[in-house]
Design an enzyme around this catalytic site. Structure first.
Site, PDB file in Angstrom:
ATOM      1  N   HIS A 153      -2.355  -1.160  -1.523  1.00 21.78           N
ATOM      2  CA  HIS A 153      -2.409  -0.873  -0.167  1.00 21.78           C
ATOM      3  C   HIS A 153      -3.873  -1.758   0.300  1.00 21.78           C
ATOM      4  O   HIS A 153      -4.309  -2.506  -0.915  1.00 21.78           O
ATOM      5  CB  HIS A 153      -3.736  -0.064  -0.382  1.00 21.78           C
ATOM      6  CG  HIS A 153      -3.367   1.564  -0.415  1.00 21.78           C
ATOM      7  ND1 HIS A 153      -2.561   1.960  -1.397  1.00 21.78           N
ATOM      8  CD2 HIS A 153      -2.839   2.991   0.828  1.00 21.78           C
ATOM      9  CE1 HIS A 153      -1.778   2.981  -1.162  1.00 21.78           C
ATOM     10  NE2 HIS A 153      -1.716   3.424  -0.688  1.00 21.78           N
ATOM     11  N   ASP A 191      -6.592  -1.398  -1.457  1.00 23.28           N
ATOM     12  CA  ASP A 191      -6.414  -1.750  -3.237  1.00 23.28           C
ATOM     13  C   ASP A 191      -6.783  -3.294  -3.636  1.00 23.28           C
ATOM     14  O   ASP A 191      -7.837  -4.057  -4.585  1.00 23.28           O
ATOM     15  CB  ASP A 191      -5.179  -1.736  -3.447  1.00 23.28           C
ATOM     16  CG  ASP A 191      -5.194  -0.362  -3.232  1.00 23.28           C
ATOM     17  OD1 ASP A 191      -6.197   0.610  -3.703  1.00 23.28           O
ATOM     18  OD2 ASP A 191      -3.454  -0.568  -3.086  1.00 23.28           O
TER      19      ASP A 191
END
Length: 436
Positions: free
Chosen positions: A101, A104
């Protein structure tokens, strides 16, 4: 700085008789299976979020892991350290792909501009790391569920301002996925749903979600992104009624809103469990539609009521999953990513290796067994025989849509009551077990 000093060498294949917990027993990346290497069949990817950003928190407890790459408080340095740790892990595990993501790779900044600035700086370094190591990006996505702004959804939020923010965030996420050579882009609508119809315009929310996806398709074509768009079905948690509940629900949505040509499905095993399905059911529904694009390989705990995201060790489920994948001719450009996290008590960095090795071996072994089952044809032969009545006579007329209720009534009046034929489930389960 070395983040995994206890792991001195790349994890190697040593065979099923090895007692080394840091060696593969079944995953031999160069072994040929039906003309392709194991690595090409399985296309394993490490999930950036649970592996490097997971802190061991659960719904009853705060983070419990003490990671070397989390010690920095400066957002830029913390992101850089995490990236270094990630690529050290990819290389030592000998895995070809990763996925992420946007949040992240880099934590959210004070505003959208700062968030983008931090993210782009890390993407530049990730691009260098990919070139240096040969590790590639399987897919990227945007976190449209973690921040409080998405409390009531993203594309389905009742506030157009939130819809616009989500669109801006996905635009950037597609940009960075494209820049890093990502082979897919995933839409995961963790909060795309509702709790009660007392405050929900379902028609508006579903139409807005379709509009959002059409915008993404248009933008991807504009910038020349050739990767496959994927939607990951998600039931229940955290929203009671999800618009993307399971494979059948998502396929119906895509057909209804003229999106079916642009998307495939990324199926997660634990999500299938929460939807009340075996994962092979959701895989088969997607595959029969020609829309099985990628897999999140994990497993849930049937005694717990939430998305536990455990590393996969259930060989039965893995074999049945690989049967679907092999029969559709493979999973590329998708792959098998480990959307799985360590148990809270498995707190060391070595545990990350044990967990991934176990998951990779589970699916490597499943690949070998599933291919043997297909080669032997015992289940396919039984199924063909079970449905053989549709190959001739009245059955053939039914399959060709060349009969009618009137004709079938005459057939029954002539032939009478049908015999009940055994499905031989127990016998077939015994045969299945014999392959283990």
């Amino acid at each position: 700085m070395e983040h995994f000093p206890g792991i001195k060498e790349h994890v190697q294949f040593e065979g099923h008789e090895s007692c080394n917990p840091l060696a593969f027993k079944y995953y031999d990346p160069n072994r040929l299976v039906n003309g392709r290497t194991m690595q090409d069949h399985l296309r394993f990817a490490v999930a950036y979020w649970h592996t490097f950003q997971g802190g061991g928190a659960d719904i009853f407890g705060s983070a419990a892991f003490n990671r070397s790459w989390h010690k920095e408080t400066d957002l830029y340095k913390r992101a850089e350290n995490t990236l270094d740790a990630a690529f050290e892990f990819f290389q030592k595990l000998n895995v070809p792909y990763y996925c992420f993501h946007d949040r992240d790779l880099a934590s959210e900044g004070s505003d959208f501009v700062e968030s983008c600035r931090i993210l782009e700086s890390i993407v530049t370094k990730a691009k260098e790391k990919q070139k240096e190591t040969g590790v590639k990006l399987l897919w990227g996505t945007a976190n449209l569920f973690g921040h409080p702004r998405y409390t009531n959804g993203a594309a389905t939020n009742p506030d157009a301002h939130v819809f616009a923010y989500a669109a801006a965030q996905v635009k950037v996420a597609i940009d960075i996925t494209h820049e890093l050579g990502g082979e897919n882009y995933v839409f995961w609508g963790g909060r795309e749903g509702y709790e009660t119809l007392l405050n929900t315009n379902m028609k508006r929310e579903r139409e807005n979600m379709a509009t959002f996806l059409h915008m993404a398709v248009t933008y991807a074509k504009r910038i020349g992104f050739k990767g496959q768009f994927l939607i990951e079905p998600k039931p229940k948690e955290p929203t009671k009624h999800q618009y993307d509940f399971d494979s059948a629900t998502v396929l119906g949505f895509l057909r209804e809103f003229d999106l079916i040509e642009d998307f495939k499905l990324n199926i997660e095993a634990n999500h299938a469990t929460l939807a009340g399905h075996d994962v092979e059911h959701d895989l088969m529904v997607a595959s029969l539609a020609g829309k099985l694009g990628s897999l999140d390989v994990n497993q849930g705990d049937t005694l717990l009521g939430w998305d536990t995201d455990q590393f996969p060790t259930n060989i039965y489920s893995a074999i049945k999953s690989m049967l679907v994948v092999l029969k559709q001719g493979g999973i590329a450009p998708g792959g098998l990513n480990f959307d799985a996290k360590l148990r809270r008590s498995s707190c060391t960095t070595e545990d990350l290796f044990y967990a991934h090795i176990g998951g990779m071996d589970t699916y490597a072994r499943a690949l070998l067994i599933a291919q043997k089952m297909i080669d032997d044809g015992v289940f396919d032969q039984f199924i063909e025989q079970r449905y053989s009545s549709y190959q001739s006579g009245i059955g053939k007329k039914i399959t060709k849509n060349d009969s009618s209720f009137e004709e079938l009534e005459r057939y029954i009046l002539e032939k009478g009551e049908p015999d009940i034929r055994s499905g031989r489930q127990e016998m077939l389960e015994n045969i299945f077990n014999s392959y283990l």
